[in-house]
Write a protein that holds these residues in place. Sequence first.
Motif, PDB file in Angstrom:
ATOM      1  N   VAL A  74      -2.456 -51.731 -48.697  1.00  0.00           N
ATOM      2  CA  VAL A  74      -3.379 -50.860 -49.415  1.00  0.00           C
ATOM      3  C   VAL A  74      -2.595 -49.937 -50.347  1.00  0.00           C
ATOM      4  CG1 VAL A  74      -5.119 -50.860 -47.580  1.00  0.00           C
ATOM      5  CG2 VAL A  74      -3.351 -49.086 -47.612  1.00  0.00           C
ATOM      6  N   GLY A  75      -3.312 -49.320 -51.259  1.00  0.00           N
ATOM      7  CA  GLY A  75      -2.739 -48.319 -52.149  1.00  0.00           C
ATOM      8  C   GLY A  75      -3.805 -47.311 -52.517  1.00  0.00           C
ATOM      9  N   VAL A  76      -3.402 -46.304 -53.258  1.00  0.00           N
ATOM     10  CA  VAL A  76      -4.343 -45.319 -53.804  1.00  0.00           C
ATOM     11  C   VAL A  76      -4.425 -45.556 -55.306  1.00  0.00           C
ATOM     12  CG1 VAL A  76      -4.809 -42.880 -54.199  1.00  0.00           C
ATOM     13  CG2 VAL A  76      -3.871 -43.641 -52.005  1.00  0.00           C
ATOM     14  N   LEU A  77      -5.616 -45.800 -55.789  1.00  0.00           N
ATOM     15  CA  LEU A  77      -5.843 -46.119 -57.194  1.00  0.00           C
ATOM     16  C   LEU A  77      -6.553 -44.966 -57.885  1.00  0.00           C
ATOM     17  CD1 LEU A  77      -5.909 -48.158 -59.578  1.00  0.00           C
ATOM     18  CD2 LEU A  77      -8.106 -48.952 -58.663  1.00  0.00           C
ATOM     19  N   ASP A  78      -5.918 -44.435 -58.913  1.00  0.00           N
ATOM     20  CA  ASP A  78      -6.561 -43.452 -59.782  1.00  0.00           C
ATOM     21  C   ASP A  78      -7.341 -44.242 -60.831  1.00  0.00           C
ATOM     22  OD1 ASP A  78      -7.266 -41.588 -61.747  1.00  0.00           O
ATOM     23  OD2 ASP A  78      -5.456 -40.393 -61.433  1.00  0.00           O
ATOM     24  N   THR A  79      -8.656 -44.300 -60.657  1.00  0.00           N
ATOM     25  CA  THR A  79      -9.479 -45.157 -61.506  1.00  0.00           C
ATOM     26  C   THR A  79      -9.616 -44.628 -62.925  1.00  0.00           C
ATOM     27  OG1 THR A  79     -11.464 -44.009 -60.729  1.00  0.00           O
ATOM     28  CG2 THR A  79     -10.799 -45.992 -59.530  1.00  0.00           C
ATOM     29  N   ALA A  80      -9.383 -43.331 -63.126  1.00  0.00           N
ATOM     30  CA  ALA A  80      -9.481 -42.753 -64.467  1.00  0.00           C
ATOM     31  C   ALA A  80      -8.184 -42.911 -65.240  1.00  0.00           C
ATOM     32  CB  ALA A  80      -9.859 -41.273 -64.376  1.00  0.00           C
ATOM     33  N   ASN A  81      -7.057 -42.659 -64.589  1.00  0.00           N
ATOM     34  CA  ASN A  81      -5.761 -42.712 -65.260  1.00  0.00           C
ATOM     35  C   ASN A  81      -5.047 -44.048 -65.093  1.00  0.00           C
ATOM     36  OD1 ASN A  81      -5.793 -39.985 -66.252  1.00  0.00           O
ATOM     37  ND2 ASN A  81      -5.466 -39.312 -64.140  1.00  0.00           N
ATOM     38  N   HIS A  82      -5.658 -44.956 -64.305  1.00  0.00           N
ATOM     39  CA  HIS A  82      -5.115 -46.301 -64.124  1.00  0.00           C
ATOM     40  C   HIS A  82      -3.689 -46.267 -63.568  1.00  0.00           C
ATOM     41  CE1 HIS A  82      -8.077 -47.776 -67.465  1.00  0.00           C
ATOM     42  NE2 HIS A  82      -8.683 -47.396 -66.358  1.00  0.00           N
ATOM     43  N   ILE A  83      -3.550 -45.602 -62.428  1.00  0.00           N
ATOM     44  CA  ILE A  83      -2.270 -45.511 -61.728  1.00  0.00           C
ATOM     45  C   ILE A  83      -2.487 -45.981 -60.297  1.00  0.00           C
ATOM     46  CG2 ILE A  83      -0.406 -43.992 -60.925  1.00  0.00           C
ATOM     47  CD1 ILE A  83      -1.147 -42.091 -63.197  1.00  0.00           C
ATOM     48  N   LEU A  84      -1.583 -46.837 -59.823  1.00  0.00           N
ATOM     49  CA  LEU A  84      -1.611 -47.303 -58.442  1.00  0.00           C
ATOM     50  C   LEU A  84      -0.434 -46.687 -57.698  1.00  0.00           C
ATOM     51  CD1 LEU A  84      -2.703 -49.210 -56.197  1.00  0.00           C
ATOM     52  CD2 LEU A  84      -1.073 -50.925 -57.059  1.00  0.00           C
ATOM     53  N   CYS A  85      -0.720 -46.050 -56.566  1.00  0.00           N
ATOM     54  CA  CYS A  85       0.319 -45.467 -55.720  1.00  0.00           C
ATOM     55  C   CYS A  85       0.346 -46.218 -54.395  1.00  0.00           C
ATOM     56  CB  CYS A  85       0.049 -43.985 -55.485  1.00  0.00           C
ATOM     57  SG  CYS A  85       1.148 -43.210 -54.274  1.00  0.00           S
ATOM     58  N   VAL A  86       1.528 -46.665 -53.969  1.00  0.00           N
ATOM     59  CA  VAL A  86       1.673 -47.302 -52.658  1.00  0.00           C
ATOM     60  C   VAL A  86       2.701 -46.532 -51.840  1.00  0.00           C
ATOM     61  CG1 VAL A  86       1.012 -49.593 -53.477  1.00  0.00           C
ATOM     62  CG2 VAL A  86       3.419 -48.939 -53.494  1.00  0.00           C
ATOM     63  N   THR A  87       2.433 -46.419 -50.554  1.00  0.00           N
ATOM     64  CA  THR A  87       3.394 -45.836 -49.627  1.00  0.00           C
ATOM     65  C   THR A  87       4.408 -46.902 -49.249  1.00  0.00           C
ATOM     66  OG1 THR A  87       1.726 -44.349 -48.739  1.00  0.00           O
ATOM     67  CG2 THR A  87       3.682 -44.715 -47.390  1.00  0.00           C
ATOM     68  N   THR A  88       5.679 -46.534 -49.194  1.00  0.00           N
ATOM     69  CA  THR A  88       6.723 -47.499 -48.855  1.00  0.00           C
ATOM     70  C   THR A  88       7.545 -46.993 -47.679  1.00  0.00           C
ATOM     71  OG1 THR A  88       8.288 -46.511 -50.433  1.00  0.00           O
ATOM     72  CG2 THR A  88       6.914 -48.333 -51.221  1.00  0.00           C
ATOM     73  N   THR A  89       8.077 -47.935 -46.904  1.00  0.00           N
ATOM     74  CA  THR A  89       9.017 -47.619 -45.831  1.00  0.00           C
ATOM     75  C   THR A  89      10.239 -48.492 -46.009  1.00  0.00           C
ATOM     76  OG1 THR A  89       7.904 -49.207 -44.375  1.00  0.00           O
ATOM     77  CG2 THR A  89       7.264 -46.908 -44.173  1.00  0.00           C
ATOM     78  N   THR A  90      11.411 -47.882 -45.961  1.00  0.00           N
ATOM     79  CA  THR A  90      12.674 -48.590 -46.140  1.00  0.00           C
ATOM     80  C   THR A  90      13.548 -48.355 -44.912  1.00  0.00           C
ATOM     81  OG1 THR A  90      12.555 -48.195 -48.516  1.00  0.00           O
ATOM     82  CG2 THR A  90      14.686 -48.892 -47.626  1.00  0.00           C
ATOM     83  N   PRO A  91      14.027 -49.432 -44.248  1.00  0.00           N
ATOM     84  CA  PRO A  91      14.909 -49.238 -43.090  1.00  0.00           C
ATOM     85  C   PRO A  91      16.185 -48.504 -43.489  1.00  0.00           C
ATOM     86  CG  PRO A  91      14.118 -51.500 -43.201  1.00  0.00           C
ATOM     87  CD  PRO A  91      13.737 -50.851 -44.503  1.00  0.00           C
ATOM     88  N   ILE A  92      16.605 -47.545 -42.649  1.00  0.00           N
ATOM     89  CA  ILE A  92      17.845 -46.821 -42.912  1.00  0.00           C
ATOM     90  C   ILE A  92      19.045 -47.700 -42.608  1.00  0.00           C
ATOM     91  CG2 ILE A  92      19.251 -44.832 -42.207  1.00  0.00           C
ATOM     92  CD1 ILE A  92      16.656 -43.343 -41.643  1.00  0.00           C
ATOM     93  N   SER A  93      18.986 -48.426 -41.483  1.00  0.00           N
ATOM     94  CA  SER A  93      20.082 -49.319 -41.100  1.00  0.00           C
ATOM     95  C   SER A  93      19.556 -50.284 -40.059  1.00  0.00           C
ATOM     96  CB  SER A  93      21.269 -48.531 -40.531  1.00  0.00           C
ATOM     97  OG  SER A  93      20.978 -48.069 -39.220  1.00  0.00           O
ATOM     98  N   LYS A  94      20.396 -51.219 -39.655  1.00  0.00           N
ATOM     99  CA  LYS A  94      20.000 -52.188 -38.645  1.00  0.00           C
ATOM    100  C   LYS A  94      19.817 -51.532 -37.280  1.00  0.00           C
ATOM    101  CE  LYS A  94      24.762 -53.542 -37.533  1.00  0.00           C
ATOM    102  NZ  LYS A  94      25.714 -54.686 -37.475  1.00  0.00           N
ATOM    103  N   PHE A  95      20.300 -50.286 -37.135  1.00  0.00           N
ATOM    104  CA  PHE A  95      20.172 -49.580 -35.866  1.00  0.00           C
ATOM    105  C   PHE A  95      18.863 -48.804 -35.762  1.00  0.00           C
ATOM    106  CE2 PHE A  95      24.745 -49.847 -36.827  1.00  0.00           C
ATOM    107  CZ  PHE A  95      25.139 -50.652 -35.764  1.00  0.00           C
ATOM    108  N   GLY A  96      18.052 -48.847 -36.808  1.00  0.00           N
ATOM    109  CA  GLY A  96      16.751 -48.200 -36.755  1.00  0.00           C
ATOM    110  C   GLY A  96      16.617 -47.065 -37.747  1.00  0.00           C
ATOM    111  N   GLY A  97      15.390 -46.523 -37.779  1.00  0.00           N
ATOM    112  CA  GLY A  97      15.105 -45.428 -38.691  1.00  0.00           C
ATOM    113  C   GLY A  97      14.506 -45.912 -39.988  1.00  0.00           C
TER     114      GLY A  97
END
Length: 253
Positions: A74-97
């Motif tokens: 899913v994302g957040v869509l600004d229907t007036a300004n035509h901008i899509l925002c998505v939340t992202t998660t990036t692993p810090i390392s193979k040990f977690g986080g």
Amino acid sequence: MTTDNQLDPTIDDLDPETSVVVTLGSPLGGRIRTWNDDVAQTWIVEDVEHLERLWATGAIGTASLQQAGHHRDVGVLDTANHILCVTTTTPISKFGGLIEGHEHFALKPAPSTKLTKNARKQRWEAFEDFLVTATSHAFDRGETLVIGGPDPDGPSVTIGQMYRSSRRIWAISAAPAPFAELWPVPRPDERDRVTTLAKFNPMLALHTAMRTTDALRSWGVDPYDATITYVQPIEMITGRLSAHSLLDDPVEA
């Protein structure tokens, strides 16, 4: 308001008064389809290469469907300004986080045009590439994939893994049984669902993706309407993949 030249929007550009949560299709051929309250809109994505790098990796935030354990991007869509925002998660390392962040994409409404036969083929091939990526990442997380159209209760293909006598098994299941080139002709008792099991091999990912799009085409699904649903592990045990006592079925070599 975002202009055609504003290719790098930020969260400050979002107008909360005109922003809605949308379910996302896959970015194909520079375009993506979104759904809000079942209303579909197709967009041209300005920085589509960046979105493609994130897609199907599990990096984009998801929301729950009505079915327990089922999630879609899913994302957040600004229907007036035509901008899509998505939340992202990036692993810090193979040990977690994890590092949480947001990515923003400028959009333009896509004109309504019918795809040529060649363009449609290219869109399905791009979707197959995403499916290969999605399968790898989902299996690493212990999840199952359900691929179908926007309606979560519509025809779908389920891709998962299970264990039988300590052996890892690859499973692909379609409901209803598709009458398609890459699928066996179903027996009378398989018309509601047909399943294939095989010894686990990562090389099966592309063939599974091709069988999936073959089924979707047979059901009349448009490539921009193809959706990927991520299912948490308990669903693999009690849900779709166990519908026909699969552990009693022969395992293909």
